[in-house]
Scaffold this active site. Structure first.
Site, PDB file in Angstrom:
ATOM      1  N   ASN A  13       0.869  -1.191   0.000  1.00 53.28           N
ATOM      2  CA  ASN A  13       0.000   0.000   0.000  1.00 53.28           C
ATOM      3  C   ASN A  13       0.898   1.231   0.000  1.00 53.28           C
ATOM      4  O   ASN A  13       1.470   1.582   1.031  1.00 53.28           O
ATOM      5  CB  ASN A  13      -0.888  -0.034   1.251  1.00 53.28           C
ATOM      6  CG  ASN A  13      -1.710   1.237   1.405  1.00 53.28           C
ATOM      7  OD1 ASN A  13      -1.812   2.042   0.477  1.00 53.28           O
ATOM      8  ND2 ASN A  13      -2.291   1.426   2.581  1.00 53.28           N
ATOM      9  N   TRP A  14       1.021   1.847  -1.165  1.00 54.74           N
ATOM     10  CA  TRP A  14       1.933   3.002  -1.296  1.00 54.74           C
ATOM     11  C   TRP A  14       1.376   4.268  -0.645  1.00 54.74           C
ATOM     12  O   TRP A  14       2.080   5.264  -0.521  1.00 54.74           O
ATOM     13  CB  TRP A  14       2.207   3.294  -2.778  1.00 54.74           C
ATOM     14  CG  TRP A  14       3.034   2.274  -3.464  1.00 54.74           C
ATOM     15  CD1 TRP A  14       3.449   1.064  -2.973  1.00 54.74           C
ATOM     16  CD2 TRP A  14       3.578   2.365  -4.792  1.00 54.74           C
ATOM     17  NE1 TRP A  14       4.204   0.410  -3.911  1.00 54.74           N
ATOM     18  CE2 TRP A  14       4.293   1.179  -5.035  1.00 54.74           C
ATOM     19  CE3 TRP A  14       3.508   3.333  -5.799  1.00 54.74           C
ATOM     20  CZ2 TRP A  14       4.959   0.939  -6.243  1.00 54.74           C
ATOM     21  CZ3 TRP A  14       4.161   3.101  -7.000  1.00 54.74           C
ATOM     22  CH2 TRP A  14       4.882   1.911  -7.217  1.00 54.74           C
ATOM     23  N   HIS A 101      -9.653   0.858   4.741  1.00 55.67           N
ATOM     24  CA  HIS A 101      -8.383   1.104   5.444  1.00 55.67           C
ATOM     25  C   HIS A 101      -8.635   2.069   6.608  1.00 55.67           C
ATOM     26  O   HIS A 101      -9.440   2.989   6.494  1.00 55.67           O
ATOM     27  CB  HIS A 101      -7.350   1.680   4.467  1.00 55.67           C
ATOM     28  CG  HIS A 101      -5.978   1.699   5.062  1.00 55.67           C
ATOM     29  ND1 HIS A 101      -5.578   2.673   5.943  1.00 55.67           N
ATOM     30  CD2 HIS A 101      -4.929   0.843   4.947  1.00 55.67           C
ATOM     31  CE1 HIS A 101      -4.334   2.423   6.320  1.00 55.67           C
ATOM     32  NE2 HIS A 101      -3.918   1.304   5.732  1.00 55.67           N
ATOM     33  N   GLU A 171      -5.434  -5.414  10.437  1.00 56.74           N
ATOM     34  CA  GLU A 171      -4.460  -4.359  10.702  1.00 56.74           C
ATOM     35  C   GLU A 171      -4.794  -3.675  12.025  1.00 56.74           C
ATOM     36  O   GLU A 171      -5.599  -2.722  12.046  1.00 56.74           O
ATOM     37  CB  GLU A 171      -4.498  -3.301   9.596  1.00 56.74           C
ATOM     38  CG  GLU A 171      -4.109  -3.820   8.238  1.00 56.74           C
ATOM     39  CD  GLU A 171      -3.480  -2.713   7.403  1.00 56.74           C
ATOM     40  OE1 GLU A 171      -2.321  -2.867   7.028  1.00 56.74           O
ATOM     41  OE2 GLU A 171      -4.131  -1.690   7.154  1.00 56.74           O
ATOM     42  N   GLY A 177       2.162   2.067  11.248  1.00 58.86           N
ATOM     43  CA  GLY A 177       3.084   3.212  11.338  1.00 58.86           C
ATOM     44  C   GLY A 177       3.801   3.246  12.679  1.00 58.86           C
ATOM     45  O   GLY A 177       4.264   4.304  13.121  1.00 58.86           O
ATOM     46  N   SER A 217       3.379  -2.282  10.414  1.00 59.75           N
ATOM     47  CA  SER A 217       4.819  -2.223  10.684  1.00 59.75           C
ATOM     48  C   SER A 217       5.574  -3.490  10.274  1.00 59.75           C
ATOM     49  O   SER A 217       6.458  -3.963  10.978  1.00 59.75           O
ATOM     50  CB  SER A 217       5.071  -1.890  12.156  1.00 59.75           C
ATOM     51  OG  SER A 217       4.494  -0.633  12.448  1.00 59.75           O
ATOM     52  N   GLY A 238       2.844  -1.260   4.403  1.00 63.21           N
ATOM     53  CA  GLY A 238       2.784   0.183   4.136  1.00 63.21           C
ATOM     54  C   GLY A 238       4.166   0.720   3.813  1.00 63.21           C
ATOM     55  O   GLY A 238       4.667   0.581   2.700  1.00 63.21           O
TER      56      GLY A 238
END
Ligand code: PEP
Length: 258
Positions: A13-14, A101, A171, A177, A217, A238
């Site tokens: 997922n950019w 998301h 997630e 993150g 992460s 990510g």
């Protein structure tokens, strides 16, 4: 198109990256090159919408698939300013679409909106990657109810023959993150719970068959343990998915698991 192979699925997922089309093309080219030599792994990249045609290219690459980060709730083309329909994504060669998301839920996507996006993606024969996850965990296990409710609210109304195309990406929001991923043992426990929810909704065979990914992460270092100890079918990645050396290392490490 359901994910029906025993191969691991690695989804990048950019998010809103990179900044230019030149960089996007370069990244995609590197990942395609890496995908060709994989034996047990399929790769999906989800660039921002504007980069999708540039990253797809003219010819199909083995083990490499195009994904999108969002599709409109609207199923038909029409007066929906700013929206991009699932029909348009399919037309660009997109096979997978991320739905629900946490960053979109934070910007206002309710369970009802997530359900509508899911339906639109399924309606075009693409595979939705339904993201679910709790904000936090405590001893009482209330997070399990959060996950169950998210699943029921987004797919509870779908017929089994339609729902079997859904991929679930677990997630935990607190692990996105973050400095570290969730412990692999906990990933295992939670993925079993998710499978049980699907079994309760659609029958034991669905519980066994539903594809569950973990996201939060993930790096090339922790990916092998998350897959082998966490026993998930793949990963939603990510930050590491826009770090070319790290993502390629991750693909190789996962592929080596067989
Ligand atoms: C994500 O946002 O889906 C994600 C998994 O991000 P990261 O890998 O950077 O935690």
């Amino acid at each position: 198109m359901p994910h029906t192979t025993n191969k691991k699925l690695i989804v990048g997922n950019w998010k809103m990256n990179p900044s230019t089309s030149v960089e996007a093309k370069k990244l995609a080219r590197k990942f395609k090159h890496a995908a060709v030599s994989l034996n047990h792994t399929e790769v999906v990249i989800c660039p921002p919408l504007t980069f999708i045609p540039l990253c797809t290219g003219r010819t199909k690459t083995a083990h490499f698939h195009m994904g999108a980060q969002v599709a409109s709730t609207q199923e038909e083309s029409g007066p929906h300013t700013g929206e991009v329909g699932a029909n348009m994504l399919r037309d660009l060669g997109v096979e997978y679409v991320i739905v629900g998301h946490s960053e979109q839920r934070k910007r206002g996507d309710t369970d009802a909106i997530v359900a509508a996006r899911l339906k639109a993606v399924l309606g075009q024969g693409m595979t939705p990657i339904l993201c679910i996850g709790e904000h936090s965990r405590d001893e009482s296990g209330a997070y399990l109810d959060v996950l169950k409710e998210q699943i029921k609210a987004s797919c509870g109304d779908l017929l089994k023959k339609v729902a079997k195309s859904i991929i679930v990406a677990y997630e935990p929001i607190w692990a996105i993150g973050a400095a570290e991923a969730m412990k692999s043992e906990d990933v295992y426990e939670t993925s079993l719970f998710i499978k049980k929810v699907f079994a309760d909704l659609y029958g034991a065979d669905m519980g066994l068959k539903v594809t569950v990914l973990y996201g939060g992460s993930v790096t090339y270092r922790n990916a092998p343990d998350i897959i082998s100890i966490g026993k998930v079918d793949g990963l939603l990645v990510g930050r590491e998915s826009i770090n070319a050396p790290g993502f390629i290392e991750l693909l190789k490490a996962v592929d080596l698991l067989g």
